[in-house]
Design an enzyme around this catalytic site. Structure first.
Site, PDB file in Angstrom:
ATOM      1  N   SER A   1     -65.928  14.267  15.163  1.00  0.00           N
ATOM      2  CA  SER A   1     -65.125  14.093  13.948  1.00  0.00           C
ATOM      3  C   SER A   1     -63.663  14.401  14.219  1.00  0.00           C
ATOM      4  CB  SER A   1     -65.640  15.027  12.855  1.00  0.00           C
ATOM      5  OG  SER A   1     -65.216  16.350  13.143  1.00  0.00           O
ATOM      6  N   LYS A   2     -62.857  14.094  13.220  1.00  0.00           N
ATOM      7  CA  LYS A   2     -61.426  14.343  13.285  1.00  0.00           C
ATOM      8  C   LYS A   2     -61.159  15.825  13.569  1.00  0.00           C
ATOM      9  CE  LYS A   2     -58.996  13.662   9.470  1.00  0.00           C
ATOM     10  NZ  LYS A   2     -58.550  12.938   8.283  1.00  0.00           N
ATOM     11  N   ARG A   3     -61.990  16.663  12.964  1.00  0.00           N
ATOM     12  CA  ARG A   3     -61.810  18.108  13.136  1.00  0.00           C
ATOM     13  C   ARG A   3     -62.015  18.545  14.586  1.00  0.00           C
ATOM     14  NH1 ARG A   3     -65.713  19.849   9.697  1.00  0.00           N
ATOM     15  NH2 ARG A   3     -65.372  18.031   8.402  1.00  0.00           N
TER      16      ARG A   3
ATOM     17  N   ASP B   1     -58.818  17.935  16.364  1.00  0.00           N
ATOM     18  CA  ASP B   1     -57.816  18.962  16.058  1.00  0.00           C
ATOM     19  C   ASP B   1     -58.117  20.231  16.843  1.00  0.00           C
ATOM     20  OD1 ASP B   1     -56.742  17.205  14.299  1.00  0.00           O
ATOM     21  OD2 ASP B   1     -57.596  18.137  12.491  1.00  0.00           O
TER      22      ASP B   1
END
Ligand code: GLU
Length: 510
Positions: A260-262, A265
């Protein structure tokens, strides 16, 4: 095989995640492998989730990856329009044929009523289906007059698909997973058309795949649960369904679950092909392009996330992969993403392209930094540095390439710089001064001749030579580098280096 026509059908609800790019890639490869057509269809029927700029982002990201569609909004084609929001008539007509045959029905239950039913059913899950529809507010349960009155009063309604009354086994062959079967009773009567008259994903997707003559639906595993409904929808319409192929998930680098995007990050790596700026918040997420990845490297990395050629090879251009690509070689289990491996692909592509391929780019980088290298010098720098970096801009961060070092690795100096070292380097400078044609070979010959004459070992002089020229303990061949600098600069650095190191040692001792 019949004409191969495949589609990538993203919803413009945000940027394209790298999993989406992989889906596009596998579709593109499958089309290329079979002389087929790769179509880009924009599934924008969910107005509530529409995001400004997302469609343009998708087109641009695909173009950067070299996956431009043969048919689509920009490419055109005979089966358009390629945006679902422009195809409403088709869906309305399709839904009408189902209503006429009693294979779909109108439902007037309000969202509040449905919510109440859900609450009342807890802890069980309320399902709108063959077992409940008879007691609900729909055209199957109510009389024709009541339905007509409701419609006349302007009451909003949706159209639902009528799943089979009798439980049956819904079976299909998935090109990756083999035989897949579901009990029809797990399906609910999905909404096909919303109260605003717009189709849901399921209806529009099936109608379009049929009308666009899609032969193979290659999409992410998250759509596998929808496939049985789609199979039933094709049957209701009296159409053959395409071949389905559901791709494995891309898993996070560690632990369970979908990337995921997380994760990006947290792990400091991009999950998007190119930078994405959220139009609402203004926040920007990094992309592979802006991080300096070559599209070929990014695409190669995605290729290997779920596919293999059946042997150990990992490096492919998209064209090479297209020659070998088959759905049979796509794995069933999740493919784990490894950011280090992504970097490895980048390194390999940078190197394998060879110095000549990067001269222009390095010239531009040098110029931007006010370094006056010629194309020939850029080529020489690339010959020295390509093996040592993953990204071209890193070369321009290597200060000693364009200016004499002022920082010297103190630890190394302490360990390797002996009493006699300065004297050796002074004498080496004299020896090198005698080299007329200052090529790498001639510098090397002079260097070796010097060692021999003085009965010195390589290690006693080469490392100090390197420290004097670069300040560091590792790097490219110092003969190549000396030739690149030229005689004058080499001798200058040698002398300056000796002085600087002596000063460093004196300050450490003092
Ligand atoms: N619009 C769907 C998506 O966003 C397409 C799924 C499919 O390929 O059927 O992924």
């Amino acid at each position: 095989m019949t004409d191969v026509r495949v589609r990538f059908a993203p919803s413009p609800t945000g940027p394209l995640h790298m999993g989406g790019v992989r889906t596009a890639l596998y579709n593109w490869l499958f089309a290329r492998a079979h002389g087929g057509t790769f179509i880009l269809r924009i599934e924008d029927t969910d107005q509530g989730r529409f995001v400004e700029g997302a469609e343009a982002y998708i087109e641009e990201a695909l173009a950067w990856c070299g996956l431009s569609p043969d048919e689509g909004v920009n490419a055109g084609g005979d089966f358009g329009p390629y945006r679902q929001s422009e195809r409403s008539e088709l869906y309305r007509a399709a839904v009408q044929t189902l209503l006429d045959q009693g294979l779909a029905y109108e439902a007037f239950d309000t969202p509040e009523e449905l919510d109440a039913l859900r609450k009342a059913a807890e802890p069980d899950v309320f399902q709108y289906d063959a077992t409940t529809r008879g007691q609900l507010r729909n055209s199957l349960a109510m009389g024709a007059e009541e339905v007509a009155a409701l419609k006349a009063s302007g009451a909003p309604f949706v159209v639902r698909f009528k799943t089979p009354d009798q439980e049956e086994e819904v079976q299909f062959e998935d090109a990756i997973r083999g035989s897949v079967s579901f009990k029809s009773s797990v399906l609910d009567d999905k909404v096909l058309m919303k109260a605003d008259g717009l189709p849901t994903y399921h209806l529009a997707n099936v109608v379009d795949d049929h009308h666009m003559r899609i032969s193979h639906v290659i999409r992410g595993e998250e759509w596998l649960p929808s496939a049985p409904l789609h199979v039933l929808l094709y049957r209701a319409f009296g159409w053959d369904h395409p071949v389905f192929a559901h791709l494995p998930l891309i898993l996070k680098p560690t632990g369970n679950g979908k990337l995921s995007k997380r994760d990006g990050d947290a792990g400091g790596f991009p999950v998007f092909p190119t930078n994405w700026t959220d139009p609402k918040s203004g926040d920007t997420w990094p992309g592979y392009r802006e991080q300096g990845y070559a599209p070929e490297a990014f695409v190669n990395m995605l290729l290997m996330l779920g596919w293999n050629p059946g042997d150990e090879r990992e490096l492919f251009t998209a064209e090479e992969a297209a020659k070998e690509f088959s759905l049979e070689r796509v794995v069933k289990s999740g493919a784990r993403f490894n950011p280090d491996k992504a970097k490895w692909f980048q390194e390999q592509h940078l190197r394998n392209a060879g110095s000549a391929a990067h001269v222009e780019a390095l010239l531009a980088l040098a110029e931007a930094q006010g370094v006056n290298w010629t194309a020939e010098q850029c080529h020489a720098v690339l010959d020295m540095m390509l093996e040592r970096v993953a990204f071209l801009p890193v070369i321009m961060e290597t200060g000693w390439l364009f200016e004499a070092p002022t920082d010297f690795n103190a630890k190394l100096v302490r360990k390797k710089w002996k009493e006699e070292t300065a004297g050796y380097l002074h004498d080496l400078a004299t020896a090198l001064d005698g080299v007329d044609d200052f090529t790498s070979e001639n510098v090397e010959t002079a260097f070796k001749g010097f060692l021999e004459a003085r009965e010195l070992g390589f290690g006693q002089v080469l490392l100090p030579f390197r420290i004097a020229l670069t300040g560091e303990g590792g790097g490219p061949s110092m003969f190549d580098f000396a030739a690149f600098l030229g005689k004058e600069a080499t001798l200058d650095r040698l002398n300056r280096g000796v002085d600087a190191v002596l000063a460093l040692k004196a300050s450490e001792e003092g």
